[in-house]
Design an enzyme around this catalytic site. Sequence first.
Site, PDB file in Angstrom:
ATOM      1  N   GLU A 131      11.758  15.292  13.993  1.00  0.00           N
ATOM      2  CA  GLU A 131      12.179  15.363  12.592  1.00  0.00           C
ATOM      3  C   GLU A 131      11.652  16.651  11.981  1.00  0.00           C
ATOM      4  O   GLU A 131      10.443  16.880  11.997  1.00  0.00           O
ATOM      5  CB  GLU A 131      11.595  14.185  11.811  1.00  0.00           C
ATOM      6  CG  GLU A 131      12.425  12.932  11.890  1.00  0.00           C
ATOM      7  CD  GLU A 131      11.913  11.879  10.915  1.00  0.00           C
ATOM      8  OE1 GLU A 131      12.704  11.396  10.100  1.00  0.00           O
ATOM      9  OE2 GLU A 131      10.717  11.548  10.979  1.00  0.00           O
TER      10      GLU A 131
ATOM     11  N   GLY B 260       7.961   4.548   7.501  1.00  0.00           N
ATOM     12  CA  GLY B 260       7.095   5.681   7.803  1.00  0.00           C
ATOM     13  C   GLY B 260       7.410   6.230   9.177  1.00  0.00           C
ATOM     14  O   GLY B 260       8.528   6.064   9.683  1.00  0.00           O
ATOM     15  N   SER B 261       6.414   6.853   9.781  1.00  0.00           N
ATOM     16  CA  SER B 261       6.668   7.534  11.054  1.00  0.00           C
ATOM     17  C   SER B 261       6.739   6.533  12.209  1.00  0.00           C
ATOM     18  O   SER B 261       6.158   5.434  12.155  1.00  0.00           O
ATOM     19  CB  SER B 261       5.568   8.558  11.316  1.00  0.00           C
ATOM     20  OG  SER B 261       4.328   7.900  11.401  1.00  0.00           O
TER      21      SER B 261
ATOM     22  N   CYS C 125      14.362  10.373   5.686  1.00  0.00           N
ATOM     23  CA  CYS C 125      14.532   9.939   7.072  1.00  0.00           C
ATOM     24  C   CYS C 125      16.007   9.911   7.480  1.00  0.00           C
ATOM     25  O   CYS C 125      16.315   9.871   8.661  1.00  0.00           O
ATOM     26  CB  CYS C 125      13.863   8.591   7.290  1.00  0.00           C
ATOM     27  SG  CYS C 125      14.299   7.424   6.031  1.00  0.00           S
TER      28      CYS C 125
ATOM     29  N   ALA D 249       1.732   5.383  -0.202  1.00  0.00           N
ATOM     30  CA  ALA D 249       1.093   6.548   0.416  1.00  0.00           C
ATOM     31  C   ALA D 249       0.035   7.101  -0.538  1.00  0.00           C
ATOM     32  O   ALA D 249       0.247   7.128  -1.757  1.00  0.00           O
ATOM     33  CB  ALA D 249       2.141   7.606   0.728  1.00  0.00           C
TER      34      ALA D 249
ATOM     35  N   GLU E 206      11.256   0.666   9.298  1.00  0.00           N
ATOM     36  CA  GLU E 206      12.232   1.726   9.016  1.00  0.00           C
ATOM     37  C   GLU E 206      11.508   3.025   9.343  1.00  0.00           C
ATOM     38  O   GLU E 206      10.658   3.479   8.594  1.00  0.00           O
ATOM     39  CB  GLU E 206      12.665   1.632   7.547  1.00  0.00           C
ATOM     40  CG  GLU E 206      13.989   2.288   7.307  1.00  0.00           C
ATOM     41  CD  GLU E 206      13.817   3.669   6.740  1.00  0.00           C
ATOM     42  OE1 GLU E 206      13.748   4.608   7.564  1.00  0.00           O
ATOM     43  OE2 GLU E 206      13.736   3.813   5.517  1.00  0.00           O
ATOM     44  N   LEU E 207      11.823   3.566  10.522  1.00  0.00           N
ATOM     45  CA  LEU E 207      11.019   4.653  11.078  1.00  0.00           C
ATOM     46  C   LEU E 207      11.777   5.977  11.035  1.00  0.00           C
ATOM     47  O   LEU E 207      12.688   6.150  10.244  1.00  0.00           O
ATOM     48  CB  LEU E 207      10.590   4.278  12.497  1.00  0.00           C
ATOM     49  CG  LEU E 207       9.926   2.888  12.599  1.00  0.00           C
ATOM     50  CD1 LEU E 207       9.604   2.532  14.036  1.00  0.00           C
ATOM     51  CD2 LEU E 207       8.666   2.827  11.736  1.00  0.00           C
TER      52      LEU E 207
ATOM     53  N   LYS F  66       0.864  -1.178   0.000  1.00  0.00           N
ATOM     54  CA  LYS F  66       0.000   0.000   0.000  1.00  0.00           C
ATOM     55  C   LYS F  66       0.901   1.227   0.000  1.00  0.00           C
ATOM     56  O   LYS F  66       1.561   1.524   0.977  1.00  0.00           O
ATOM     57  CB  LYS F  66      -0.886   0.051   1.247  1.00  0.00           C
ATOM     58  CG  LYS F  66      -1.906   1.192   1.153  1.00  0.00           C
ATOM     59  CD  LYS F  66      -2.373   1.726   2.482  1.00  0.00           C
ATOM     60  CE  LYS F  66      -1.482   2.740   3.097  1.00  0.00           C
ATOM     61  NZ  LYS F  66      -1.338   4.003   2.338  1.00  0.00           N
TER      62      LYS F  66
HETATM   63  P1  ADP Z   1       4.616  10.183   6.931  1.00  0.00           P
HETATM   64  O1  ADP Z   1       4.959  11.168   7.982  1.00  0.00           O
HETATM   65  O2  ADP Z   1       5.734   9.765   6.059  1.00  0.00           O
HETATM   66  O3  ADP Z   1       3.358  10.521   6.180  1.00  0.00           O
HETATM   67  P2  ADP Z   1       3.133   7.997   8.036  1.00  0.00           P
HETATM   68  O4  ADP Z   1       3.635   6.976   8.995  1.00  0.00           O
HETATM   69  O5  ADP Z   1       1.935   8.800   8.426  1.00  0.00           O
HETATM   70  O6  ADP Z   1       4.390   8.886   7.751  1.00  0.00           O
HETATM   71  O7  ADP Z   1       2.829   7.344   6.622  1.00  0.00           O
HETATM   72  C1  ADP Z   1       3.595   6.327   6.064  1.00  0.00           C
HETATM   73  C2  ADP Z   1       2.655   5.310   5.446  1.00  0.00           C
HETATM   74  O8  ADP Z   1       1.836   4.787   6.485  1.00  0.00           O
HETATM   75  C3  ADP Z   1       1.699   5.882   4.406  1.00  0.00           C
HETATM   76  O9  ADP Z   1       1.512   4.921   3.389  1.00  0.00           O
HETATM   77  C4  ADP Z   1       0.407   6.066   5.185  1.00  0.00           C
HETATM   78  O10 ADP Z   1      -0.747   6.002   4.367  1.00  0.00           O
HETATM   79  C5  ADP Z   1       0.472   4.879   6.113  1.00  0.00           C
HETATM   80  N1  ADP Z   1      -0.346   5.022   7.326  1.00  0.00           N
HETATM   81  C6  ADP Z   1      -0.599   6.130   8.038  1.00  0.00           C
HETATM   82  N2  ADP Z   1      -1.401   5.834   9.088  1.00  0.00           N
HETATM   83  C7  ADP Z   1      -1.647   4.514   9.049  1.00  0.00           C
HETATM   84  C8  ADP Z   1      -2.396   3.590   9.852  1.00  0.00           C
HETATM   85  N3  ADP Z   1      -3.039   3.977  10.950  1.00  0.00           N
HETATM   86  N4  ADP Z   1      -2.402   2.290   9.490  1.00  0.00           N
HETATM   87  C9  ADP Z   1      -1.739   1.871   8.398  1.00  0.00           C
HETATM   88  N5  ADP Z   1      -1.012   2.684   7.605  1.00  0.00           N
HETATM   89  C10 ADP Z   1      -0.965   3.989   7.913  1.00  0.00           C
END
Ligand code: ADP
Length: 485
Positions: free
Chosen positions: A386, A233-234, A289, A181, A255-256, A179
């Site tokens: 960040e 992601g975050s 990151c 973004a 990888e956060l 999936k």
């Molecule tokens: P960023 O700050 O890079 O947007 P996120 O962690 O919010 O970091 O997003 C990284 C990915 O995680 C994206 O594909 C986003 O759609 C997905 N994401 C965000 N929230 C959720 C969630 N609650 N469950 C699953 N995926 C999520």
Amino acid sequence: MGKLHDQALLKYASYWQGNWQSAARSFNVTNPANGEIIGTVADATAADAKKAVAAADTAQADWAARPAAERAKLLMRWQQLMLEHQDDLGLLLTLEQGKPLAEAKGEIAYGASYLEWFAEEAKRVYGDTIPAKSSDQRIIVLKQPVGVVAAITPWNFPNAMIARKAAAALAAGCTFVVKPAQLTPLSALAMAELADRAGIPAGVFNVVVSTDAKAIGKVLTEDPRVAKFSFTGSTNIGKQLAKQCADTVKRVSLELGGNAPFIVFDDADLDAAIDGLMASKFRNAGQTCVCTNRILVQDRVLDAFTEKLQQAIGKLKLGNGTDDKVDIGPLISDEACDKVDELLQQATENGAKVHCGGKRQAADSLFYLPTLVTGVNNDMALAQQEIFGPVAAIQSFNDEAEAIKLANATEFGLAAYFYSRDIGRIWRAAEGLHYGMVGVNEGMISNPVAPFGGVKQSGYGREGSKYGLADYMDIKYLCLGGLDK
Ligand code: ADP
């Protein structure tokens, strides 16, 4: 939008089981440089994600059973197609993500390099034989694919974050569902189109695009058919997703976030340090990151370094990524700009000084001016969170021990950088930094032959290198008994 040479790379629907899948609802993808709509994409649901997982599950056994050399050939074909369409893929990436075109094309080459590396590496997955404890036994270790892999990827590298995971997974013999973004789905869908053209069998590489990240994430982390979950992601979302994976005891790679220190010691080659810093700080407008987040400069060279940095920043050209000679594109969203504003405001209220930039180019644009701020201290939010924007934030330190202590004073541990020419100091600092990756006199450290990943709350698991492949393989120990006559 700008015209692609190959318009068929533009896809507006999820892809699984080798087919483009329609949905009841759709959503718009916009260009952060000007807000224009560049595509309307079918919005997949949780039920769709389950179908994609089912497709991957069905394809798994056949894919794993193919000889590594055959999987490698298909990955190489996919890599070649990515390079053949580098201009189109780069343009698409710039349009949905904002980074300058040269950087976007660089990302395509970088993503493709993972396909190449893992295609080669797939052929070198060796097991072991281990001397047994008794004469009637033989001990053998096999490496086998973990099974179906699910991944969730971010918007800052819409191609490479997928390529990095998919290349290793497919090379290992795993099928894959990602999936991407929701801000940047078009690059992912173009990759699926090329995977299809490369002859990657139906169900092996699947893409689910959706605005409902939470619902799709729930399927990908909880479905028992998924054996491994890989996330970039975050940190907060990563922690949540790791918890969701616990019930089915999935293998997880995370990888956060990072909070990279960039240390300039007083014996450093300052010009080389400026070059390294500009690459690590301002690439992708500071939205990576492994981006430098804190610049730590030794007192004795603080003024000289600050002056050089201000000059270098003054040369940066901000603009639409499709325009010529642009160094910095827009930030990804309004919220991203607001966050940078807030961090700077809090820092200046506590004594930091902004030398240039410090605001958006215009109130309603996502273009944030390249910024230099000094007098930062490690307790400020600017130094602990960040920034994800084009802000060079300088702190000073007195001696080596203080530098290492400051650098390590964060919950993150992804990348760190330092510049020094003293061999003793280089070893001490390299060993003392509590990070997964350290650039020594180098500001660009990521490539497919090296293990990319973090320690502490920056996550676990590695991407790239032999370790990256191991993350997608199970170890099976065979004990052959009764061998004595
Ligand atoms: P960023 O700050 O890079 O947007 P996120 O962690 O919010 O970091 O997003 C990284 C990915 O995680 C994206 O594909 C986003 O759609 C997905 N994401 C965000 N929230 C959720 C969630 N609650 N469950 C699953 N995926 C999520």
